[in-house]
Structures are given as C-alpha cells and as structure tokens.
Design an enzyme around this catalytic site. Structure first.
Site, short mmCIF file in Angstrom:
data_model
loop_
_atom_site.label_atom_id
_atom_site.label_comp_id
_atom_site.label_asym_id
_atom_site.label_seq_id
_atom_site.Cartn_x
_atom_site.Cartn_y
_atom_site.Cartn_z
N CYS A 20 -30.76 16.48 43.80
CA CYS A 20 -29.58 16.05 43.61
C CYS A 20 -29.05 17.10 42.86
O CYS A 20 -29.38 17.58 41.79
CB CYS A 20 -29.41 14.62 42.82
SG CYS A 20 -27.78 14.46 42.27
N GLU B 83 -26.50 20.27 35.57
CA GLU B 83 -27.85 19.58 35.57
C GLU B 83 -27.96 19.03 37.22
O GLU B 83 -27.23 19.07 38.12
CB GLU B 83 -27.47 17.89 35.16
CG GLU B 83 -27.17 18.08 34.00
CD GLU B 83 -26.92 16.62 33.32
OE1 GLU B 83 -26.61 16.13 31.94
OE2 GLU B 83 -26.74 15.69 34.10
N CYS C 212 -17.68 7.48 34.12
CA CYS C 212 -18.59 8.66 34.41
C CYS C 212 -18.63 9.54 33.23
O CYS C 212 -17.58 9.97 32.45
CB CYS C 212 -18.21 9.24 35.51
SG CYS C 212 -19.07 10.90 35.94
N CYS D 136 -13.20 9.70 36.30
CA CYS D 136 -13.69 8.22 36.51
C CYS D 136 -13.91 7.61 35.18
O CYS D 136 -14.73 8.32 34.69
CB CYS D 136 -14.90 8.24 37.47
SG CYS D 136 -14.28 8.83 39.18
N CYS E 120 -15.82 18.00 35.57
CA CYS E 120 -15.17 17.45 36.76
C CYS E 120 -13.66 17.15 36.23
O CYS E 120 -13.41 16.76 35.11
CB CYS E 120 -15.98 16.27 36.98
SG CYS E 120 -15.05 15.29 38.50
N CYS F 106 -25.57 10.00 34.60
CA CYS F 106 -24.86 11.46 35.09
C CYS F 106 -24.25 12.38 33.89
O CYS F 106 -23.29 11.79 33.36
CB CYS F 106 -23.81 11.24 36.10
SG CYS F 106 -24.44 9.91 37.08
#
Ligand code: SAH
Length: 346
Positions: free
Chosen positions: A104, A91, A118, A115, A111, A332
């Site tokens: 962005c 994205e 997230c 976290c 990932c 996100c």
C-alpha cells in the site's frame, strides 16, 4: 537535473540516444532502476564506466531511504517510513496475503481532502509525489523483504486523483513489461470521489481497480465526514463509477469505515444496500481506526456483523476488513505525523 526514476521507457530511450549511447543501453538502465531496484549508478556494472559518469552528471537518482520499519507481531505486516530527498516523509505498508504480497503506497505528502476521521490530512497537503517516488516505495520494500510484490494499492496518505498526472504515469510504469510488470488487474486506486478525474481515468483505458471511500449512505452525513462531498453528491459519483465500469468491467469496491453511533445503524445499512444494489461491487467494511484528533470509536464486532448481514440480504458482496498491523500504529498517517513532529522538535 533529470529525474531518472520518473522517466518512462520511451523517454529513457530518447534520453540515452541524446547522450550518444547505443539504444540497448536504455533497456539495461531501465532494468537496473525498475526491475533490479538499483539505488546507485555504481551498482550498474554492465554499463560502461564513462556512461555511468555521464549519468551522474546529467541525471538525479534520489532514492527515498527507509527511515523506520515496524513489524506486526500479529500478522507480519510491515509498515515503512521513507525519507524523501527533500526531507519529507511518506508511509507505505507491506502485507502478506494468500494470493501474494501487497504493498500500500502513499501518493502525496499529506492530503488536502480533510476527512474528519483521517490522520493523514491533519497537517494539510505539503506536495505531490512524483511517479518515481511512488515506484520507489515498492522497490524499497521489495529490496528490504527480498520478496516479490504482486499487488499494489494506492491507499496510503494522499488523494491519488488529486495528483492525477503523476498517478497515471506511475500506473503505466509499474505495469510496464520493462519494469516490475505488475498486471493492471492487480493495481487498485482508492479515491474519496473526485468526479471529473474518475471520468478522465475511464478514458485512459487502464484495467485497474477502483475503490471509492463512501463511508455514508446519504449526502448529508457524508458532507459531515468528508468535506469533499460538498463538491460531489453521491449520485454523481455513482454515475461516474458506472461509466468507468462500462469501459473496463472491473468490479468496484466501496470502502465504508464503521464509526460507532455515526454510520452503523440498521437503517443506514438498509440505505446503503438500496444505493448499491444491482452493481457488480464489493463493500469493504473497516472498523474505524481511532486517531488522536477525533473521538470516533469503532463499531463493535457484533454490530459490524449485523451490518454485513443486512447488506448481504440484498445480495451485496461484503467483507469486514481484517485489521492488519493494528499493533503497529495502525491508523493511516500517524507514523509520518509523529516523525514530522519529532523532527520539528530537534
Ligand atoms: N484519499 C484516498 C486514499 C487514501 S485513504 C481515499 O480517500 O480513498 C485510504 C482509506 O482509508 C480510505 O478509505 C479512507 O477513508 C480510510 N481511512 C482513513 N482514515 C481512517 C481511519 N481512521 N479508520 C479507518 N479508515 C480510514
């Protein structure tokens, strides 16, 4: 096959020479790829047909395609989902500000930082993005909107410093005068705080901005929110950022997602202020975006304003981030995750 889009200008000169072409062809080819955003060799009309045929045999030009675009009715923010050549998704977001257009980008597919607030990390890390795949997100958006991009933030999915070599290659290429030529001062990398890589980045002599995802004023809470905090205490991260600052003098940004009842008390504002004071920095307060995997809620506007005021009393610059595109799958990583699940269902 050679990955053409990840090749820097010097490497392209070498590549073109090895193919027996005139040196000026390298600048033409580089400009097609990085300034004009070409997606096929057939578009490159000022290159001889024979050269284009050789290129098609020797090199791969796999440009990620736009799969979906969502536009916010609130502020015109556009969120793009790109499909990469191996079928993975990333994205990117296009935002219009008064100082210019900002993109962005994502730096990894998924990932591994974990976290807790997230959505991007829920499926873990699939792979790193190449420099070309990072660049292609900007080129694709620029082509789609017909507008120039003047700022780039590496703040989408992924931990950029966990993909260090490709990131640095990307940063040098996006600021190369033969390509988009975006000033290093208009590039920002956001990190969860990988200390060795922050130190290494200081040695690259890049004038880019760093943003640190802090989210807690003390290590105990930070470890609960961000597993990576177990490896690097705040004190070590700040020392690394200070040495980065001493090299390039770029104002540091600290991102702090406000989570109701977790990190938004007045005592925590006070602790944060004491931690950061006397630094040339900006604190960016972001009301947390609720995601389906957790039950965090955002701090209410009145409390967020009080938190900001407390920091300002200590002379700290603070902004509460304007929530761009909240109506278009704001959080996100949610768009990619949904699409990956959708494909798995097919
Ligand atoms: N890995 C990098 C960059 C990607 S995350 C980093 O950690 O900085 C980009 C920013 O969005 C980070 O500050 C991250 O902490 C924040 N973020 C992630 N999920 C969020 C959510 N649900 N609400 C608000 N901010 C979030």
């Amino acid at each position: 096959m050679t990955d053409l889009l990840s090749m820097n200008f010097g490497e392209m000169q070498e590549f073109v020479r090895a193919l027996g072409e005139k040196p000026y062809r390298a600048a033409q080819l580089y400009s097609w790829l990085h300034a004009k955003g070409a997606v096929s060799f057939s578009e490159m009309t000022n290159l001889p047909k024979t050269f284009r045929e050789t290129l098609a045999e020797e090199a791969e030009l796999s440009v990620p395609e736009i799969r979906t675009v969502q536009e916010s009715k609130l502020d015109g923010t556009r969120k793009y989902l790109f499909r990469l050549s191996d079928g993975e998704y990333v994205e990117s977001v296009f935002m219009r500000y008064h100082h210019g257009n900002s993109v962005c980008i994502s730096s990894q597919v998924g990932c591994r930082m974990g976290c807790t607030f997230c959505a991007s990390t829920v499926l873990g890390l699939t792979r790193n993005l190449t420099a070309g795949e990072m660049l292609a997100q900007i080129y694709g958006i620029s082509r789609d909107t017909g507008e120039r991009v003047s700022n780039v933030v590496v703040m989408g999915t992924g931990e950029p410093l966990d993909n260090y070599d490709n990131l640095v290659r990307f940063l040098r290429m996006v600021s190369d005068e033969h390509g988009l030529n975006i000033s290093e001062r208009n590039l920002t990398v956001s990190t969860c705080g990988l200390v060795p890589e922050i130190k290494r980045l200081a040695g690259e002599k890049l004038m880019i901005n760093l943003a640190l995802s802090l989210h807690a004023p003390d290590d105990a809470l930070r470890r609960r929110l961000m597993p990576v905090a177990k490896a690097y205490p705040i004190r070590e991260i700040l020392a690394a950022l200070d040495s980065y600052y001493s090299v390039n003098r770029r104002r540091l940004t600290f991102e702090y997602s406000l989570i109701r009842g977790v990190n938004d008390s007045m005592d925590q504002a006070e602790a944060l202020a004491r931690l950061l004071k006397r630094r040339n920095c900006l604190v960016n307060l972001i009301p947390v975006n609720p995601v389906t995997e957790n039950d965090y809620r955002e701090t209410r506007p009145a409390e967020a304003a009080a938190f900001k005021k407390k920091l300002e009393k200590y002379g700290i610059n603070v902004t509460i981030r304007r929530e761009m595109g909240r109506d278009i799958d704001g959080a996100c990583g949610q768009l990619r995750k949904r699409c990956t699940e959708m494909d798995a269902d097919l």
